[in-house]
Design a protein around this motif. Structure first.
Motif, mmCIF file in Angstrom:
data_model
loop_
_atom_site.group_PDB
_atom_site.id
_atom_site.type_symbol
_atom_site.label_atom_id
_atom_site.label_comp_id
_atom_site.label_asym_id
_atom_site.label_seq_id
_atom_site.Cartn_x
_atom_site.Cartn_y
_atom_site.Cartn_z
ATOM 1 N N UNK A 72 -0.795 -6.879 6.667
ATOM 2 C CA UNK A 72 -1.555 -7.425 5.525
ATOM 3 C C UNK A 72 -2.780 -6.585 5.183
ATOM 4 N N UNK A 73 -2.625 -5.276 5.317
ATOM 5 C CA UNK A 73 -3.703 -4.351 4.974
ATOM 6 C C UNK A 73 -3.266 -3.527 3.765
ATOM 7 N N UNK A 74 -3.984 -3.624 2.636
ATOM 8 C CA UNK A 74 -3.618 -2.809 1.471
ATOM 9 C C UNK A 74 -3.779 -1.323 1.794
ATOM 10 N N UNK A 75 -2.719 -0.567 1.571
ATOM 11 C CA UNK A 75 -2.754 0.879 1.838
ATOM 12 C C UNK A 75 -1.673 1.549 1.010
ATOM 13 N N UNK A 76 -2.063 2.513 0.218
ATOM 14 C CA UNK A 76 -1.103 3.224 -0.630
ATOM 15 C C UNK A 76 -1.518 4.681 -0.746
ATOM 16 N N UNK A 77 -0.527 5.543 -0.948
ATOM 17 C CA UNK A 77 -0.758 6.983 -1.122
ATOM 18 C C UNK A 77 -1.632 7.548 -0.002
ATOM 19 N N UNK A 78 -1.233 7.212 1.212
ATOM 20 C CA UNK A 78 -1.996 7.694 2.371
ATOM 21 C C UNK A 78 -1.775 9.193 2.563
ATOM 22 N N UNK A 79 -2.843 9.885 2.885
ATOM 23 C CA UNK A 79 -2.757 11.324 3.083
ATOM 24 C C UNK A 79 -2.827 11.663 4.569
ATOM 25 N N UNK A 137 4.313 1.002 5.341
ATOM 26 C CA UNK A 137 5.052 -0.174 5.809
ATOM 27 C C UNK A 137 4.291 -0.867 6.935
ATOM 28 N N UNK A 138 3.772 -0.065 7.846
ATOM 29 C CA UNK A 138 3.060 -0.625 8.995
ATOM 30 C C UNK A 138 1.839 -1.423 8.548
ATOM 31 N N UNK A 139 1.032 -0.845 7.647
ATOM 32 C CA UNK A 139 -0.152 -1.559 7.153
ATOM 33 C C UNK A 139 0.246 -2.802 6.359
ATOM 34 N N UNK A 140 1.331 -2.711 5.586
ATOM 35 C CA UNK A 140 1.795 -3.873 4.823
ATOM 36 C C UNK A 140 2.153 -5.030 5.755
ATOM 37 N N UNK A 198 -8.811 -3.878 14.906
ATOM 38 C CA UNK A 198 -8.171 -4.356 13.675
ATOM 39 C C UNK A 198 -7.351 -3.228 13.057
ATOM 40 N N UNK A 199 -6.179 -3.557 12.480
ATOM 41 C CA UNK A 199 -5.340 -2.511 11.881
ATOM 42 C C UNK A 199 -6.071 -1.671 10.835
ATOM 43 N N UNK A 200 -6.919 -2.320 10.016
ATOM 44 C CA UNK A 200 -7.612 -1.579 8.954
ATOM 45 C C UNK A 200 -8.508 -0.487 9.510
ATOM 46 N N UNK A 201 -8.950 -0.618 10.752
ATOM 47 C CA UNK A 201 -9.834 0.396 11.350
ATOM 48 C C UNK A 201 -9.144 1.749 11.477
ATOM 49 N N UNK A 202 -7.797 1.739 11.544
ATOM 50 C CA UNK A 202 -7.085 3.013 11.678
ATOM 51 C C UNK A 202 -7.175 3.852 10.412
#
Length: 296
Positions: free
Chosen positions: A210-217, A204-207, A183-187
């Motif tokens: 359909x995976x909420x992801x912001x301010x990724x470090x 963009x990739x997570x969006x 699943x994408x969220x597992x990354x």
């Protein structure tokens, strides 16, 4: 249309002005140009008389340029640099068949460069000079007649030739994980590698998944090649263009971090200023690129 002759200063006077501005004194300028100080002063005086503007601040102990002189010297430096580069190109290509293409490193070196031998064979009289750049890029700041651009049609004053979508794949060193995640969220549980010029690619990739992801470090790289090496050495998961990722996977250096089709993030374009559109080398290069795109 070229301006009337009275507005065109001589090259020696421009060289004298540029050297004084760059080196800070008439004596240094004279040594740099293999002239006498009086010759430098004479060239500057002739330039002032021709322009009708004071270029030298004569109330100073040392020869210094006025603000107008400094600004004019900056313009002269850019023009002289372009003229010198044009002279080098003319000597290297006396038939006039050359142009400079500014390329994004990953696309230019891994997709375009391997195909340029075919262009050279079909057009032996045309030389393509390659310069690499990262975004942002401006034709005003360099000598390129065309460039490879990634993103959207948001560049004013240029013409576009769409090349191909940018499809990316999540990849990592084979030993980083036991196998591709399901699943994408597992990354999100793994370190993610980022590129300075496209810092929101992962978001963009997570969006798109359909995976909420912001301010990724994560680690930040200025070049795709450096980020690729980081992924190879197990530093994290990278989003790489499919043509680059597939080559690394085929060599066993990288593996898919998640199964599935590549995701589209933006598009590659060939762009060029409108006033370069009718240049013969650029016309032939565009025609050749179109023939290559039919094979992609």
């Amino acid at each position: 249309m070229i301006a009337p002759r009275r507005f065109l200063p001589s090259i020696p006077s421009l060289l004298a002005l540029e050297a004084v501005d760059r080196l800070g004194s008439a004596s240094a300028a004279a040594e740099d140009l293999s002239l006498t100080q009086s010759a430098i002063s004479r060239q500057l005086k002739q330039l002032e008389e021709q322009m009708g503007v004071d270029l030298i601040a004569r109330d100073q102990m040392r020869m210094q340029l006025t603000p107008a002189g400094t600004g004019f010297a900056k313009e002269a430096r850019a023009i002289l640099t372009r003229l010198a580069q044009a002279s080098v190109k003319l000597r290297a290509n006396p038939d006039g068949g050359s142009f400079t293409l500014s390329i994004l490193p990953s696309f230019g070196l891994h997709w375009l460069a391997p195909r340029l031998r075919e262009f050279a064979a079909a057009h032996p009289g045309i030389t393509v000079n390659l310069h690499t750049h990262n975004l942002p890029f401006s034709f005003d700041a360099g000598t390129a007649q065309a460039a490879i651009h990634y993103g959207t049609r948001d560049w004013p004053g240029v013409a576009y030739l769409p090349l191909m979508p940018k499809h990316v794949l999540p990849v990592c060193a084979p030993g980083l994980m036991a196998g591709p995640v399901s699943a994408p969220a597992d990354l999100l549980d793994y370190p993610l590698l980022h590129l300075e010029t496209h810092p929101d690619c992962w978001e963009q990739w997570f969006h798109l998944h359909d995976v909420p992801a912001a301010k990724l470090r994560g680690m930040l790289f200025d070049q795709s090649s450096a980020m690729t090496q980081g992924a190879v050495h197990g530093l994290g998961v990278a989003l790489l263009p499919d043509f680059l990722a597939e080559n690394e996977i085929a060599q066993g250096r990288l593996a898919l971090a998640m199964e599935g089709a590549a995701v589209r993030l933006g598009e590659y374009f060939l762009v060029w200023p409108a006033d370069q559109a009718e240049e013969y080398p650029l016309i032939k290069f565009r025609e050749w690129l179109l023939s290559q795109l039919g094979e992609v």
